[in-house]
Design an enzyme around this catalytic site. Structure first.
Site, mmCIF file in Angstrom:
data_model
loop_
_atom_site.group_PDB
_atom_site.id
_atom_site.type_symbol
_atom_site.label_atom_id
_atom_site.label_comp_id
_atom_site.label_asym_id
_atom_site.label_seq_id
_atom_site.Cartn_x
_atom_site.Cartn_y
_atom_site.Cartn_z
ATOM 1 N N ASP A 273 0.878 -1.195 0.014
ATOM 2 C CA ASP A 273 -0.026 -0.119 0.064
ATOM 3 C C ASP A 273 0.861 1.253 0.075
ATOM 4 O OD1 ASP A 273 -2.294 1.343 -0.012
ATOM 5 O OD2 ASP A 273 -2.704 1.356 2.180
ATOM 6 N N GLY A 274 0.144 2.252 -0.421
ATOM 7 C CA GLY A 274 1.126 3.741 -0.393
ATOM 8 C C GLY A 274 1.384 4.113 -1.882
ATOM 9 N N GLY B 208 -0.242 5.355 -4.437
ATOM 10 C CA GLY B 208 -0.786 6.666 -4.998
ATOM 11 C C GLY B 208 -0.117 7.861 -4.116
ATOM 12 N N TRP C 281 2.686 7.901 -2.723
ATOM 13 C CA TRP C 281 4.344 8.056 -3.206
ATOM 14 C C TRP C 281 4.097 8.990 -4.338
ATOM 15 C CZ3 TRP C 281 7.147 7.183 -7.507
ATOM 16 C CH2 TRP C 281 8.432 6.949 -7.494
ATOM 17 N N HIS D 239 2.006 3.296 -9.056
ATOM 18 C CA HIS D 239 1.930 2.094 -9.201
ATOM 19 C C HIS D 239 3.096 1.229 -10.210
ATOM 20 C CE1 HIS D 239 -1.812 2.227 -7.493
ATOM 21 N NE2 HIS D 239 -2.563 2.906 -8.435
ATOM 22 N N TRP E 13 -12.157 -2.269 -7.410
ATOM 23 C CA TRP E 13 -13.091 -1.718 -8.802
ATOM 24 C C TRP E 13 -13.925 -0.442 -8.419
ATOM 25 C CZ3 TRP E 13 -12.226 -4.381 -13.015
ATOM 26 C CH2 TRP E 13 -11.881 -5.880 -12.863
ATOM 27 N N LEU F 257 10.981 -20.342 -5.116
ATOM 28 C CA LEU F 257 9.978 -19.273 -4.484
ATOM 29 C C LEU F 257 8.638 -19.296 -5.236
ATOM 30 C CD1 LEU F 257 9.383 -17.097 -2.425
ATOM 31 C CD2 LEU F 257 10.034 -15.561 -4.206
ATOM 32 N N ARG G 133 1.901 -4.745 6.226
ATOM 33 C CA ARG G 133 1.462 -3.697 5.311
ATOM 34 C C ARG G 133 2.207 -2.515 5.394
ATOM 35 N NH1 ARG G 133 -4.875 -2.514 4.643
ATOM 36 N NH2 ARG G 133 -4.615 -0.631 3.401
ATOM 37 N N ARG H 194 -4.705 -1.966 8.790
ATOM 38 C CA ARG H 194 -6.150 -2.710 8.818
ATOM 39 C C ARG H 194 -5.686 -3.896 7.832
ATOM 40 N NH1 ARG H 194 -7.921 2.856 6.686
ATOM 41 N NH2 ARG H 194 -7.310 2.843 4.654
HETATM 42 C C1 IPE Z 1 -5.438 -2.646 -0.315
HETATM 43 O O1 IPE Z 1 -5.237 -1.503 -0.284
HETATM 44 C C2 IPE Z 1 -5.517 -3.512 -1.408
HETATM 45 C C3 IPE Z 1 -4.291 -3.653 -2.036
HETATM 46 C C4 IPE Z 1 -2.942 -3.338 -1.804
HETATM 47 C C5 IPE Z 1 -4.088 -4.304 -3.412
HETATM 48 P P1 IPE Z 1 -6.249 -0.392 -0.442
HETATM 49 O O2 IPE Z 1 -5.510 0.823 -0.707
HETATM 50 O O3 IPE Z 1 -7.264 -0.719 -1.561
HETATM 51 O O4 IPE Z 1 -6.792 -0.422 0.959
HETATM 52 P P2 IPE Z 1 -7.833 0.264 1.874
HETATM 53 O O5 IPE Z 1 -9.125 0.883 0.853
HETATM 54 O O6 IPE Z 1 -7.121 1.836 2.066
HETATM 55 O O7 IPE Z 1 -8.281 -0.118 2.995
HETATM 56 C C1 IPE Z 2 -1.742 0.212 -3.274
HETATM 57 O O1 IPE Z 2 -1.340 1.467 -3.453
HETATM 58 C C2 IPE Z 2 -1.772 -0.551 -4.639
HETATM 59 C C3 IPE Z 2 -3.373 -0.961 -5.115
HETATM 60 C C4 IPE Z 2 -4.171 -0.615 -3.992
HETATM 61 C C5 IPE Z 2 -3.633 -1.412 -6.360
HETATM 62 P P1 IPE Z 2 -2.722 2.601 -3.284
HETATM 63 O O2 IPE Z 2 -2.991 2.742 -4.912
HETATM 64 O O3 IPE Z 2 -3.745 1.928 -2.508
HETATM 65 O O4 IPE Z 2 -2.105 3.870 -2.609
HETATM 66 P P2 IPE Z 2 -2.438 4.820 -1.745
HETATM 67 O O5 IPE Z 2 -2.883 4.104 -0.524
HETATM 68 O O6 IPE Z 2 -3.491 5.584 -2.347
HETATM 69 O O7 IPE Z 2 -1.401 5.674 -1.252
HETATM 70 MG MG MG Z 3 -4.081 2.416 -0.482
#
Ligand code: IPE
Ligand code: IPE
Ligand code: MG
Length: 257
Positions: A27-28, A30, A32, A44, A76, A138, A195, A201
């Site tokens: 996660d993160g 976006g 970044w 991404h 989605w 792996l 995470r 979460r």
């Molecule tokens: C969880 O991340 C799903 C993936 C990393 C693929 P999200 O960014 O979608 O999670 P929420 O919505 O903040 O809980």
């Molecule tokens: C996780 O990064 C990648 C996917 C859910 C596909 P995010 O896209 O959720 O990045 P943030 O949480 O918005 O920074």
């Molecule tokens: Mg996210």
């Protein structure tokens, strides 16, 4: 009635060894990109580079399974353009990486409801899985259009079909019976969950399989997650006493069985 010892309970132990199975919510991406005033897809793309590095680190450390959450059943709900770009990136990454994965003896498996994906993506997935299926290194599990609730529901449906056809007596349904139909069947349970990105979460990741997993949360955004950050998580894991319901005293006396 009280069962004195649930069957198949993993042996309680100090986890001084490395985990067999690491599961990561990447996660993160976006945020970044946003910090750099760039579109989210740039984050991404940077995240794919981190995936490549993590596969290498985990293979070197002889981790058996690395499960990565790439796209949740709830993703989605994102803007249509971001979803489209993410799926395109997935196709591109598979095309570009399959040879490298194969050269490194990695077995790729994609779990999730892939039927919802465009045909081209489904084909790349099938192709990458077929090419790497006889490897012995792996296991890289990519969770795509995956949700922990979906996984439990589809396993329940499979059991119901067995019952309806007379192959299974409902009295025989136990944890092992359900597990046989879950996406990660046959793999060791995840020992370490990571995470990135600061949220603490589970976001509908491996709900069943995380029952006794050790959790590690870090503020580091996924594109910045590197070998040192992985070592911090592994070091934290190695200091934990995994009790699986027993007491610390029992473990110190060696009553593991
Ligand atoms: C969880 O991340 C799903 C993936 C990393 C693929 P999200 O960014 O979608 O999670 P929420 O919505 O903040 O809980
Ligand atoms: C996780 O990064 C990648 C996917 C859910 C596909 P995010 O896209 O959720 O990045 P943030 O949480 O918005 O920074
Ligand atoms: Mg996210």
């Amino acid at each position: 009635m009280f069962a004195s010892k649930p069957e198949d309970t993993p042996t309680a132990a100090n986890s001084d060894a490395i985990p067999r199975h690491i599961a990561i919510i990447m996660d993160g991406n976006g945020r970044w990109a946003k910090k750099r005033f760039m579109p989210r897809i740039v984050g991404h793309k940077a995240g794919v580079e981190t995936v490549r590095a993590m596969v290498r680190h985990c293979a070197e450390k002889k981790i058996e399974v690395l499960t990565l959450f790439a796209f949740s059943s709830e993703n989605w709900r994102r803007p249509e353009k971001e979803v489209r770009l993410l799926l395109e990136l997935f196709v591109m990454a598979l095309k570009r990486e399959v040879k490298r994965l194969n050269d490194n003896n990695v077995i790729l498996k994609v779990v999730g409801d892939c039927a919802a994906f465009p045909e081209a993506l489904q084909q790349e997935i099938a192709n990458a899985e077929a090419i790497t299926s006889t490897n012995t290194g792996l296991k890289l599990v990519v969770a795509a259009n995956y949700g922990g609730r979906w996984d439990i529901v589809q396993a329940t449906r499979a059991l119901a079909i067995e019952v309806a056809s007379g192959k299974l007596d409902p009295a025989q349904i136990d944890e092992a019976a359900l597990e046989r139909h879950l996406s990660l069947y046959g793999m060791p349970e995840p020992d370490l969950f990571i995470r990135t990105g600061g949220e603490e979460r589970v976001s509908n990741f491996l709900l069943w399989q995380l029952a006794y997993c050790e959790m590690h949360f870090t503020e580091t955004l996924w594109p910045d997650f590197d070998g040192d950050a992985l070592d911090v998580a592994l070091s934290s894991f190695s200091k934990r006493q995994r009790r699986f319901g027993r007491t610390g005293d029992q473990l110190e006396l060696g009553e593991n069985a």
